[in-house]
Scaffold this motif. Structure first.
Motif, PDB file in Angstrom:
ATOM      1  N   GLU B 267      92.360  90.225 -31.096  1.00  0.00           N
ATOM      2  CA  GLU B 267      93.425  90.535 -30.144  1.00  0.00           C
ATOM      3  C   GLU B 267      93.852  89.332 -29.328  1.00  0.00           C
ATOM      4  O   GLU B 267      94.905  89.333 -28.725  1.00  0.00           O
ATOM      5  CB  GLU B 267      92.957  91.643 -29.194  1.00  0.00           C
ATOM      6  CG  GLU B 267      92.903  92.993 -29.867  1.00  0.00           C
ATOM      7  CD  GLU B 267      92.414  94.079 -28.924  1.00  0.00           C
ATOM      8  OE1 GLU B 267      91.709  93.753 -27.954  1.00  0.00           O
ATOM      9  OE2 GLU B 267      92.745  95.238 -29.172  1.00  0.00           O
ATOM     10  N   TYR B 268      93.011  88.324 -29.301  1.00  0.00           N
ATOM     11  CA  TYR B 268      93.277  87.210 -28.412  1.00  0.00           C
ATOM     12  C   TYR B 268      94.435  86.359 -28.919  1.00  0.00           C
ATOM     13  O   TYR B 268      94.452  85.937 -30.073  1.00  0.00           O
ATOM     14  CB  TYR B 268      92.038  86.336 -28.280  1.00  0.00           C
ATOM     15  CG  TYR B 268      92.180  85.279 -27.217  1.00  0.00           C
ATOM     16  CD1 TYR B 268      92.017  85.613 -25.889  1.00  0.00           C
ATOM     17  CD2 TYR B 268      92.515  83.981 -27.550  1.00  0.00           C
ATOM     18  CE1 TYR B 268      92.169  84.679 -24.899  1.00  0.00           C
ATOM     19  CE2 TYR B 268      92.673  83.022 -26.567  1.00  0.00           C
ATOM     20  CZ  TYR B 268      92.498  83.381 -25.246  1.00  0.00           C
ATOM     21  OH  TYR B 268      92.662  82.445 -24.263  1.00  0.00           O
ATOM     22  N   VAL B 269      95.418  86.158 -28.051  1.00  0.00           N
ATOM     23  CA  VAL B 269      96.528  85.274 -28.414  1.00  0.00           C
ATOM     24  C   VAL B 269      96.347  83.966 -27.646  1.00  0.00           C
ATOM     25  O   VAL B 269      96.415  83.953 -26.431  1.00  0.00           O
ATOM     26  CB  VAL B 269      97.885  85.910 -28.069  1.00  0.00           C
ATOM     27  CG1 VAL B 269      99.009  84.962 -28.445  1.00  0.00           C
ATOM     28  CG2 VAL B 269      98.028  87.223 -28.786  1.00  0.00           C
ATOM     29  N   ARG B 271      96.744  80.488 -25.855  1.00  0.00           N
ATOM     30  CA  ARG B 271      97.777  79.708 -25.183  1.00  0.00           C
ATOM     31  C   ARG B 271      97.140  78.425 -24.704  1.00  0.00           C
ATOM     32  O   ARG B 271      96.063  78.444 -24.126  1.00  0.00           O
ATOM     33  CB  ARG B 271      98.348  80.474 -23.997  1.00  0.00           C
ATOM     34  CG  ARG B 271      99.233  81.621 -24.395  1.00  0.00           C
ATOM     35  CD  ARG B 271      99.379  82.611 -23.282  1.00  0.00           C
ATOM     36  NE  ARG B 271     100.048  82.012 -22.130  1.00  0.00           N
ATOM     37  CZ  ARG B 271     101.336  81.716 -22.084  1.00  0.00           C
ATOM     38  NH1 ARG B 271     102.091  81.938 -23.127  1.00  0.00           N
ATOM     39  NH2 ARG B 271     101.870  81.206 -21.010  1.00  0.00           N
ATOM     40  N   LYS B 284     106.583  77.352 -32.283  1.00  0.00           N
ATOM     41  CA  LYS B 284     107.031  78.726 -32.466  1.00  0.00           C
ATOM     42  C   LYS B 284     108.479  78.784 -32.935  1.00  0.00           C
ATOM     43  O   LYS B 284     108.884  79.726 -33.601  1.00  0.00           O
ATOM     44  CB  LYS B 284     106.866  79.507 -31.162  1.00  0.00           C
ATOM     45  CG  LYS B 284     105.411  79.657 -30.791  1.00  0.00           C
ATOM     46  CD  LYS B 284     105.144  80.908 -30.013  1.00  0.00           C
ATOM     47  CE  LYS B 284     105.658  80.797 -28.623  1.00  0.00           C
ATOM     48  NZ  LYS B 284     105.090  81.829 -27.754  1.00  0.00           N
ATOM     49  N   GLY B 348     104.968  84.267 -25.348  1.00  0.00           N
ATOM     50  CA  GLY B 348     103.557  84.259 -25.686  1.00  0.00           C
ATOM     51  C   GLY B 348     102.724  85.087 -24.748  1.00  0.00           C
ATOM     52  O   GLY B 348     101.513  85.084 -24.811  1.00  0.00           O
ATOM     53  N   ARG B 350     102.482  87.990 -25.062  1.00  0.00           N
ATOM     54  CA  ARG B 350     102.026  89.109 -25.877  1.00  0.00           C
ATOM     55  C   ARG B 350     100.529  89.286 -25.732  1.00  0.00           C
ATOM     56  O   ARG B 350     100.006  90.365 -25.917  1.00  0.00           O
ATOM     57  CB  ARG B 350     102.384  88.881 -27.339  1.00  0.00           C
ATOM     58  CG  ARG B 350     103.857  89.125 -27.632  1.00  0.00           C
ATOM     59  CD  ARG B 350     104.147  88.901 -29.096  1.00  0.00           C
ATOM     60  NE  ARG B 350     103.923  87.514 -29.462  1.00  0.00           N
ATOM     61  CZ  ARG B 350     103.117  87.136 -30.430  1.00  0.00           C
ATOM     62  NH1 ARG B 350     102.455  88.023 -31.114  1.00  0.00           N
ATOM     63  NH2 ARG B 350     102.965  85.869 -30.709  1.00  0.00           N
ATOM     64  N   ALA B 351      99.869  88.203 -25.395  1.00  0.00           N
ATOM     65  CA  ALA B 351      98.428  88.299 -25.219  1.00  0.00           C
ATOM     66  C   ALA B 351      98.109  89.387 -24.207  1.00  0.00           C
ATOM     67  O   ALA B 351      97.271  90.235 -24.428  1.00  0.00           O
ATOM     68  CB  ALA B 351      97.878  86.969 -24.723  1.00  0.00           C
ATOM     69  N   GLY B 354      99.269  92.931 -25.439  1.00  0.00           N
ATOM     70  CA  GLY B 354      98.394  93.449 -26.491  1.00  0.00           C
ATOM     71  C   GLY B 354      97.127  94.033 -25.905  1.00  0.00           C
ATOM     72  O   GLY B 354      96.671  95.090 -26.338  1.00  0.00           O
TER      73      GLY B 354
END
Lengths: 165, 556
Positions: B267-269, B271, B284, B348, B350-351, B354
């Protein structure tokens, strides 16, 4: 000719700036040095609590004889824990109230591990031939102090020793 | 007499210092010229704090994270020193950027100061190298995953890519070998390079003297003052202010530390730190086969042009009006970098989304990857949580031991629970809360810090990793699991969305609360996980358990 002006250096613009420069840079240095020293000296202020380490049942050892008592203990250093082996020189005495003496094997001279030589009734250090008698007192050689006697307790016929007093 | 003799003896040291202090400065040199010395001050700070950190840090993936926790929680001023090192890294990037902008707009890179500029650009790259190698060292989630992205960028290079990755990782995967080589670069190689370049840079600066603002090189320069005392005071003031700000940030906020790196996390996004947002955003923008444009070509071209700038722009004029093209391009580039950085900072996230999705308390600002287990531990100790949560006495009506929280709970749920225990744990909807835990009125940040600390408590021997990735469970498994739930009579004890009896815990949102592997082990052997539980050991086979977990994890 210039003396009266130099006397007033503190109040002159140049002198004042000089003081500010020293002040600012001194504060920067202090801001690094004070926490830095505390950080470095942390171990100095830390007290190791001496845990009691079990040497096993007292009947395991022959009474009135100096012998090597080995043990395994958990050594905690900062963020690590490791099982380590260690030993002390132990002499137990049997009877109604059993007792025991434990010597640290660390020679008081340069810290080598001393050996018990039963034939010569002496602890002899392999490094510089420092010699101690059965009570840990220095007989000959360079050691400045007797062998360290470690705190011992006996509970339910189990012997415990404390490495750090 | 004696004093006089000594003066002469030390003349080789004192005379150059005098010359240094008495350097004449052209009119117009002032506050704008303090950036370089402020940068030098941050370099000194980094060297000192870096040496201190290295005393307790261990570059070994097994214990690197633990050594950081030790510095944070057990070493005198450790938290402040790590904080200063962290924020001074950011300060260096900001100061070097401003310093380069100043040099650029003043035309100070022009002949004869080309080499000063070239050394400065190399210094900039070295500072970025420090930043990149430095944030792997704590071996937390950000360290692991952001570095993975960084290493991936190296792999974008055609042909050489896979060799570059192997070289950077020190092997075929990220491991202790990666950590130790990054550490060696960070504390030995780069500092040596940095110090040599700084010495060279300052030597060149002093040799040519400061650039007279707005003047061509051949024009007659009017010297108005000397370095000492006015300019030195200005330099000292700016450096002092920088230190005050750094200390404030370090003491008040502290350096962030996320949970320990978990390579299996899905799950980790990641950065990067803010100074890599621009590069991150380029990555990106250019996707798929175009990736090389964002990863290699644009940054490569940018730094090449930057490096060669004094040789490309041979116009000797320094006045703004006489350099319209170069200045416009410079402004455009600056705006571009700032825009990409800002863009990168907004995208980003989204982390966060999510993690919060389906969380028990999704209304608040729970969630962030910015939680700090070290602060959580401090809080845990301060609130004396262990007074009730004693592993030894856990059982009926006694608060659970927390020794395997990290194998059990999900971060967002735990953070939500810690913030509002009574809002989360209800017997039935709208009935009196059964949580006995007091509400400690934690802020979302504190609750998150504490949750992230609790997640570091793991018993991986008791909860070995399940050899099945439940995230990949298909709908057939979920449906089968739901059927099994009824077949085995689970609803005889558990409620889901109001259906079933409320003897055991309600499972309406169990997927948000418990980890998949924990549920798996609970099904396999309820007694060993919760001694004394009335939950039946139905002796399920692996396939049924997997189906049941696949179903329960969808309940969020």
């Amino acid at each position: 000719m210039s003396n009266p002006i130099e006397m007033n250096e503190l109040t002159s613009r140049r002198g004042f700036f000089k003081i500010l420069i020293v002040l600012f840079n001194g504060l920067i240095a202090a801001a690094l040095a004070v926490p830095g020293l505390g950080y470095l000296l942390t171990p100095v202020f830390r007290k190791d609590s001496g845990a009691w380490i079990s040497l096993g049942a007292i009947e395991k050892f022959r009474a009135n004889t100096l012998q090597k008592a080995t043990f395994t203990y958990v050594s905690e250093a900062g963020y690590t824990r490791a099982e380590k082996n260690g030993f002390v020189w132990l002499k137990t005495s049997a009877g109604d109230s059993p007792d025991a003496i434990a010597f640290s094997p660390v020679c008081s001279h340069t810290g080598c591990n001393v050996n018990w030589h039963a034939s010569r009734n002496a602890f002899i250090c392999p490094c510089h031939n420092g010699t101690y008698d059965a009570d840990g007192n220095v007989v000959s050689g360079p050691p400045p102090r007797p062998l360290q006697k470690l705190p011992v307790k006996i509970e339910n016929d189990q012997i415990f020793v404390q490495l750090v007093a | 007499m004696f004093k006089h003799d000594l003066q002469q003896s030390f003349a080789p040291v004192t005379e150059p210092i005098k010359t240094f202090l008495n350097e004449p400065l052209p009119k117009g040199v002032g506050w704008a010229n303090t950036l370089g010395s402020a940068l030098l001050a941050t370099i000194v700070i980094q060297v000192v704090t870096g040496m201190l950190l290295a005393i307790y840090y261990s570059p070994n993936a097994e214990v690197a994270y633990e050594s950081i926790l030790y510095i944070e929680n057990h070493v005198l001023f450790g938290r402040a020193i790590r904080g200063v090192h962290h924020y001074a890294a950011s300060a260096m990037v900001i100061l070097i950027f401003l310093h380069m902008l100043r040099t650029f707009f003043w035309g100070a890179y022009k002949h004869p100061r080309e080499m000063t500029w070239v050394l400065g650009v190399v210094l900039f790259l070295v500072v970025l190298g420090f930043a990149f190698t430095g944030y792997l060292l704590p071996w937390d989630m950000k360290a692991y995953f952001a570095t993975k992205v960084g290493i991936h960028v190296g792999g974008v290079m055609p042909v050489l890519g896979k060799y570059i990755i192997q070289l950077m990782q020190g092997g075929s995967e990220m491991s202790t070998l990666t950590l130790s080589r990054f550490f060696a670069l960070h504390i030995i190689v780069l500092p040596l390079v940095l110090i040599l370049i700084v010495i060279g840079h300052i030597y060149f600066v002093r040799f040519h003297g400061p650039t007279p603002p707005g003047k061509r090189e051949e024009e007659l320069v009017k010297y108005s003052h000397r370095f000492f005392p006015v300019q030195l005071l200005k330099d000292s003031t700016v450096a002092f202010l920088a230190v005050v700000i750094l200390l404030f940030l370090a003491v008040y906020y502290g350096a962030p530390l996320e949970a320990k790196a978990d390579p299996t996390d899905t799950e980790y996004v990641p950065r990067p730190d803010w100074y890599f947002y621009a590069l991150f955003q380029l990555l990106k923008i250019f996707e798929g086969p175009l990736e090389i444009i964002g990863a290699v070509i644009i940054p490569g071209a940018f730094f090449t042009i930057l490096l060669l700038l004094p040789f490309i722009d041979r116009n000797p004029a320094r006045a703004f009006a006489k350099r319209p093209v170069v200045l416009s391009l410079g402004v455009a580039c600056t705006i571009g970098i700032l825009a990409l950085t800002t863009w990168g900072s907004y995208s980003g996230n989204r982390a966060k989304d999510g993690l919060v999705a389906g969380g028990a308390v999704s209304d608040s600002a729970m969630v962030s990857a910015q939680y700090d287990p070290a602060r959580g531990e401090t809080l845990f100790v301060g609130l004396e949580c262990a007074g009730c949560h004693d592993a030894a006495s856990a059982g009926d009506n006694i608060p659970p031991g927390l020794e395997f929280s990290g194998n059990k709970y999900k971060l967002a749920w735990l953070a939500g629970y810690l913030q509002h225990p009574h809002r989360v744990r209800w017997l039935k909807r709208n009935e009196r809360p059964v949580a006995k835990m007091p509400n400690f009125d934690l802020t979302p940040q504190q609750a998150g810090d504490m949750a992230s600390f609790l997640l570091t408590l793991r018993l991986d021997k008791k909860f070995p990793e399940v050899d099945f990735d439940f995230a990949e469970a298909d709908s057939d498994m979920v449906i089968s699991g739901k059927t099994l739930f009824g077949d085995y009579g689970c609803d005889g004890c558990h409620t889901i969305a109001g259906q079933g009896d409320a003897i055991g815990p309600e499972l309406t949102r169990v997927g948000a609360k418990l980890q998949d592997d924990y549920l798996y082990h609970l099904f396999k052997n309820p007694q060993s996980i919760i001694p004394g539980t009335v939950m039946k050991d139905a002796r399920l086979d692996d396939i049924d358990v997997e189906d049941l977990v696949a179903y329960l994890r969808t309940l969020k």
